[in-house]
Design a protein around this motif. Structure first.
Motif, short mmCIF file in Angstrom:
data_model
loop_
_atom_site.label_atom_id
_atom_site.label_comp_id
_atom_site.label_asym_id
_atom_site.label_seq_id
_atom_site.Cartn_x
_atom_site.Cartn_y
_atom_site.Cartn_z
N PHE A 116 0.95 -1.24 0.00
CA PHE A 116 -0.16 -0.12 -0.12
C PHE A 116 0.86 1.15 -0.08
CE2 PHE A 116 -2.54 3.44 2.12
CZ PHE A 116 -3.46 3.47 1.18
N PRO A 117 2.06 1.51 0.91
CA PRO A 117 2.76 2.51 0.66
C PRO A 117 3.03 2.87 -0.66
CG PRO A 117 3.44 1.20 2.71
CD PRO A 117 2.32 0.53 1.72
N ALA A 118 3.62 1.86 -1.40
CA ALA A 118 4.15 2.14 -2.86
C ALA A 118 2.91 2.54 -3.61
CB ALA A 118 4.69 0.84 -3.15
N TYR A 119 1.78 2.03 -3.45
CA TYR A 119 0.52 2.19 -4.33
C TYR A 119 0.17 3.61 -3.97
CZ TYR A 119 -3.88 1.03 -6.54
OH TYR A 119 -5.10 0.98 -7.33
N GLN A 120 0.07 3.97 -2.76
CA GLN A 120 -0.36 5.36 -2.42
C GLN A 120 0.71 6.52 -3.00
OE1 GLN A 120 -0.48 6.12 1.89
NE2 GLN A 120 -1.45 8.07 1.75
N SER A 121 1.99 6.17 -2.83
CA SER A 121 2.87 7.09 -3.50
C SER A 121 2.78 7.24 -5.04
CB SER A 121 4.38 6.60 -3.21
OG SER A 121 5.54 7.23 -3.40
N LEU A 122 2.59 6.11 -5.63
CA LEU A 122 2.26 6.31 -7.04
C LEU A 122 1.00 6.91 -7.52
CD1 LEU A 122 3.20 2.43 -7.93
CD2 LEU A 122 4.42 4.33 -8.72
N ILE A 123 0.19 7.04 -6.68
CA ILE A 123 -1.16 7.63 -7.13
C ILE A 123 -0.80 9.12 -6.77
CG2 ILE A 123 -3.36 7.85 -6.37
CD1 ILE A 123 -3.84 5.10 -5.40
N GLN A 124 -0.19 9.59 -5.55
CA GLN A 124 -0.33 10.72 -5.16
C GLN A 124 1.09 11.68 -5.85
OE1 GLN A 124 0.03 10.36 -0.93
NE2 GLN A 124 -2.45 10.65 -0.85
N THR A 125 2.01 10.88 -6.40
CA THR A 125 3.13 11.71 -6.99
C THR A 125 2.71 12.03 -8.32
OG1 THR A 125 4.87 10.33 -5.93
CG2 THR A 125 5.60 11.38 -7.72
N SER A 131 -1.13 9.90 -19.54
CA SER A 131 -2.10 10.25 -20.50
C SER A 131 -3.42 10.91 -19.66
CB SER A 131 -2.57 8.95 -21.16
OG SER A 131 -3.17 8.03 -20.27
N SER A 132 -4.06 11.40 -20.19
CA SER A 132 -5.21 12.14 -19.45
C SER A 132 -6.29 11.02 -18.90
CB SER A 132 -5.98 13.15 -20.26
OG SER A 132 -6.56 12.57 -21.42
N GLN A 133 -6.42 10.01 -19.69
CA GLN A 133 -7.21 8.68 -19.35
C GLN A 133 -6.82 8.28 -17.87
OE1 GLN A 133 -5.86 9.19 -22.32
NE2 GLN A 133 -7.62 9.18 -23.51
N LEU A 134 -5.30 8.10 -17.65
CA LEU A 134 -4.78 7.55 -16.59
C LEU A 134 -4.88 8.62 -15.40
CD1 LEU A 134 -3.58 5.02 -15.18
CD2 LEU A 134 -1.43 5.72 -15.83
N LYS A 135 -4.52 9.91 -15.62
CA LYS A 135 -4.64 10.89 -14.71
C LYS A 135 -6.23 10.98 -13.85
CE LYS A 135 -1.30 14.04 -16.54
NZ LYS A 135 -0.98 15.44 -17.37
N ARG A 136 -7.22 10.96 -15.00
CA ARG A 136 -8.48 10.83 -14.50
C ARG A 136 -8.69 9.71 -13.25
NH1 ARG A 136 -11.18 9.61 -18.87
NH2 ARG A 136 -10.50 11.59 -19.82
N SER A 137 -8.02 8.45 -13.58
CA SER A 137 -8.25 7.19 -12.90
C SER A 137 -7.46 7.42 -11.73
CB SER A 137 -7.78 5.98 -13.66
OG SER A 137 -8.45 5.63 -14.63
N LEU A 138 -6.42 8.20 -11.45
CA LEU A 138 -5.77 8.47 -10.48
C LEU A 138 -6.41 9.35 -9.26
CD1 LEU A 138 -2.00 9.00 -11.74
CD2 LEU A 138 -2.64 7.09 -10.68
N LYS A 139 -7.04 10.22 -9.99
CA LYS A 139 -8.04 11.21 -8.97
C LYS A 139 -9.13 10.38 -8.44
CE LYS A 139 -7.45 15.55 -11.80
NZ LYS A 139 -8.16 16.60 -12.44
N ILE A 140 -9.52 9.31 -9.15
CA ILE A 140 -10.46 8.53 -8.54
C ILE A 140 -10.00 7.45 -7.41
CG2 ILE A 140 -12.28 6.50 -9.00
CD1 ILE A 140 -12.42 7.69 -11.75
#
Length: 201
Positions: A116-125, A131-140
């Motif tokens: 989870f720490p790695a997952y959280q870091s990947l999402i928040q960095t 791509s805009s498609q993945l950026k949208r998913s990261l926000k979710i």
């Protein structure tokens, strides 16, 4: 009210399948966007278009399952290629696609290893080149971090419930619907090896 909402979120668990599906769908949408750029009358562009279209499953495959040594003949490449060699070729086509692919793979590997720490870091960095498609998913994903953390901690999932719902939908579809709800309910119960219920019960 806020404390009530936060305590409710702490009890939620997001199915890990849907976490994986969200990321792979974003990657696939990015692939389609890149593929459409090569849908031109130019013969060389058409070759790239066909490759991106033919090997979509390979791009969604876990990076750790790719091989460097298993060479096979691929008609679209006019020669022998390993699965990792094909992916390496796609990485040379576009910077945005490469960054999106790499981040998606890192997220899937972190999910697979329940890191989870790695997952959280990947999402928040911040990742400016994905791509805009993945950026949208990261926000979710970032919005639902509390529930995602629970899915890393616990083995619980709604996969079993999803399977039951799917089976009910199949029963409904193959029977072209039921006029009588009692008959429909009995057919579902029989499908799950339960005793039939009398119509008046």
């Amino acid at each position: 009210m806020k404390s009530l909402i936060s305590s409710h979120l702490e009890d939620c668990i997001i199915d890990r399948f849907h976490l994986s599906q969200l990321v792979t769908r974003s990657l696939n949408q990015t692939r389609i966007k890149l593929m459409n750029r090569y849908d031109t009358s130019n013969s060389e562009d058409k070759k790239i278009y066909r490759k991106l279209k033919a090997y979509w499953k390979l791009l969604l495959k876990n990076k750790t399952d790719l091989s460097d040594f298993d060479y096979r003949y691929h008609r679209l490449f006019n020669g022998q290629k390993s699965s990792r060699g094909i992916i390496d070729y796609f990485m040379t086509l576009d910077v945005e696609f490469k960054e999106t692919y790499e981040l998606a793979q890192q997220l899937l590997i972190a999910l697979q290893h329940k890191n989870f720490p790695a997952y959280q870091s990947l999402i928040q960095t911040k990742k400016p080149f994905v791509s805009s498609q993945l950026k949208r998913s990261l926000k979710i994903l970032n919005k639902h971090l509390l529930a995602i953390e629970n899915s890393f901690k616990y083995k619980d999932s709604n996969g079993h419930l999803g399977g039951i719902n799917n089976k009910i939908k199949v029963i409904k579809r193959i029977s072209f619907g039921y006029r009588n709800f009692s008959n429909f309910r009995n057919r579902i119960l029989l499908g799950f090896n339960h005793k039939r219920i009398a119509p008046n019960s």
